[in-house]
Design an enzyme around this catalytic site. Structure first.
Site, PDB file in Angstrom:
ATOM      1  N   CYS B 104       0.891  -1.166   0.000  1.00 39.53           N
ATOM      2  CA  CYS B 104       0.000   0.000   0.000  1.00 39.53           C
ATOM      3  C   CYS B 104       0.920   1.203   0.000  1.00 39.53           C
ATOM      4  CB  CYS B 104      -0.917   0.011   1.220  1.00 39.53           C
ATOM      5  SG  CYS B 104      -1.854   1.551   1.358  1.00 39.53           S
ATOM      6  N   CYS B 107      -0.498   4.312   2.330  1.00 40.06           N
ATOM      7  CA  CYS B 107      -0.511   4.237   3.796  1.00 40.06           C
ATOM      8  C   CYS B 107      -0.089   2.837   4.198  1.00 40.06           C
ATOM      9  CB  CYS B 107      -1.868   4.631   4.371  1.00 40.06           C
ATOM     10  SG  CYS B 107      -3.294   3.899   3.544  1.00 40.06           S
ATOM     11  N   SER B 108      -1.012   1.997   4.634  1.00 41.13           N
ATOM     12  CA  SER B 108      -0.611   0.666   5.083  1.00 41.13           C
ATOM     13  C   SER B 108      -1.777  -0.311   4.970  1.00 41.13           C
ATOM     14  CB  SER B 108      -0.117   0.722   6.521  1.00 41.13           C
ATOM     15  OG  SER B 108      -1.115   1.284   7.360  1.00 41.13           O
ATOM     16  N   CYS B 109      -2.642  -0.133   3.965  1.00 41.67           N
ATOM     17  CA  CYS B 109      -3.818  -0.996   3.817  1.00 41.67           C
ATOM     18  C   CYS B 109      -3.410  -2.469   3.741  1.00 41.67           C
ATOM     19  CB  CYS B 109      -4.605  -0.600   2.572  1.00 41.67           C
ATOM     20  SG  CYS B 109      -5.313   1.048   2.707  1.00 41.67           S
TER      21      CYS B 109
END
Lengths: 100, 196
Positions: B104, B107-109
Site C-alpha cells: 500500500c 498508507c498501510s492498507c
C-alpha cells in the site's frame, strides 16, 4: 448509467495535484495503463475525506508497465504495477477514439 | 488505547482525546479498547495459511478463491465483514511464470481483520516507495531470488480492496496433510516477500 470504462480499456490517469486527500498515487499520475479488473463501486475517498456525501462509483484495477511509470530500469527488465483507481482519476488514453 | 502502548507523545495525545470524548459522553469508558479488540479478534496469518493450504489441496476451491475471494473464504468460516466496512478481498496466485507482491504505497492498507496486524516493514516508507519501483531488488533483500524469466506484478492497495498472495505449493509436499501444509505458509509468503 453505464460505466465509463471496462476491462480491456486503455486509460490515462489525471495529472492534477488536488489540494486535499486523494488516492491517486503521485507516481501513477499522467500515465497510460490498461484496466484489468473492476472492484465494485465505492464513494470517492477524496470527497469522504472532506466530509462530503459521495455517491459510489466504479473503482478499477489499472495495470501499468513499470517502464511507463519510472522509465527504463537499470537492468532493462520490466515489471507491472496494478493500482486501484476510482474512475474519476481516469480518462480515455485516446480521447478522440472510443476506448472500447 | 491499550495499556501496553504507554510510551511516546502520540499515545499521550490519543489518551487525551479519548479522555475528552469520554468526559463529553461521546465514548463509553473502555469502548475504544472493545472496538479495537473486536476488530482484531480472530485476525491472524493462520487464517491466510489455512486459505492457501485449502487452495493447494482443492483445485475447485482455488478456482473459486481466485474468482471471488470474499465469498470463497466463507467456506472456511472466515469473512471480510469484520471491519468498519466490508472490504473486498482479492487473492492473486503465484505461478512458475509470475510472482505477485502486495503493497500500500499511500498508507498501510492490509487485510487486518483476516490476517492480523501487518508487519512493521510493510508500513515503512522504504518498502512502500521501493517495491513498486524495484521489486526484484527488494525481494532479493528479503532473501527471495527470482529467476530472470519470472514476471513480477506489484499490487498497490490504493483503494478499498485488500490483497493476499497464494504462494506456489513447495515441491516434495505431496504426502502432507492440509494442516501440515498450512504450517509451511508464512506471513511474508501471504504478502509476496517470501516464496511460501
Amino acid at each position: 448509467m453505464a460505466d465509463r470504462f471496462a476491462p480491456g480499456d486503455r486509460v490515462r490517469t489525471r495529472t492534477a495535484d488536488p489540494p486535499g486527500h486523494t488516492r491517486l498515487p503521485r507516481y501513477a499520475r499522467g500515465v497510460c495503463g490498461e484496466i484489468v479488473g473492476t472492484c465494485g463501486r465505492h464513494p470517492l475517498a477524496d470527497e469522504r475525506a472532506q466530509g462530503l456525501d459521495s455517491a459510489p462509483r466504479p473503482v478499477h484495477q489499472v495495470r501499468f508497465r513499470a517502464a511507463d511509470l519510472f522509465g527504463p530500469g537499470e537492468d532493462g527488465r520490466d515489471h507491472a504495477v496494478v493500482v486501484e483507481l476510482w474512475e474519476d482519476y481516469l480518462e480515455p488514453a485516446d480521447p478522440e477514439g472510443d476506448p472500447r | 488505547m491499550s495499556t501496553t502502548h504507554d510510551d511516546g507523545p502520540l499515545a499521550a495525545r490519543v489518551r487525551h482525546v479519548e479522555t475528552l470524548l469520554e468526559e463529553r459522553g461521546w465514548l463509553a469508558d473502555g469502548e475504544l479498547d472493545e472496538r479495537i479488540d473486536a476488530f482484531a479478534a480472530g485476525g491472524s496469518p493462520a487464517n491466510g495459511a489455512a486459505i492457501v493450504a485449502r487452495a493447494w489441496v482443492d483445485p475447485g476451491f482455488r478456482e473459486r478463491l481466485l474468482a471471488d475471494a470474499s465469498t470463497a473464504i466463507e467456506e472456511l468460516g472466515m469473512s471480510m465483514a469484520a471491519g468498519l466496512q466490508v472490504q473486498p478481498l482479492v487473492a492473486v496466485a503465484n505461478t512458475a511464470d509470475e510472482h505477485h507482491v502486495v503493497v500500500c504505497t499511500l498508507c498501510s492498507c492490509y487485510p487486518v481483520s483476516l490476517l492480523g496486524p501487518s508487519p512493521t516493514w510493510y508500513k515503512s516508507e522504504a518498502y512502500r516507495s521501493r517495491v513498486v519501483r524495484d521489486p526484484r531488488g527488494v525481494l532479493r533483500e528479503f532473501g527471495l531470488e527470482l529467476p530472470d524469466a519470472v514476471r513480477i506484478t506489484v499490487w498497490d492497495a490504493s483503494a478499498e480492496t485488500r490483497y493476499m498472495v497464494v504462494p506456489r505449493r513447495p515441491e516434495g509436499t505431496d504426502g502432507l496433510s492440509e494442516q501440515e501444509l498450512a504450517a509451511l505458509v508464512t506471513r511474508k509468503g501471504l504478502i509476496g516477500t517470501a516464496a511460501v
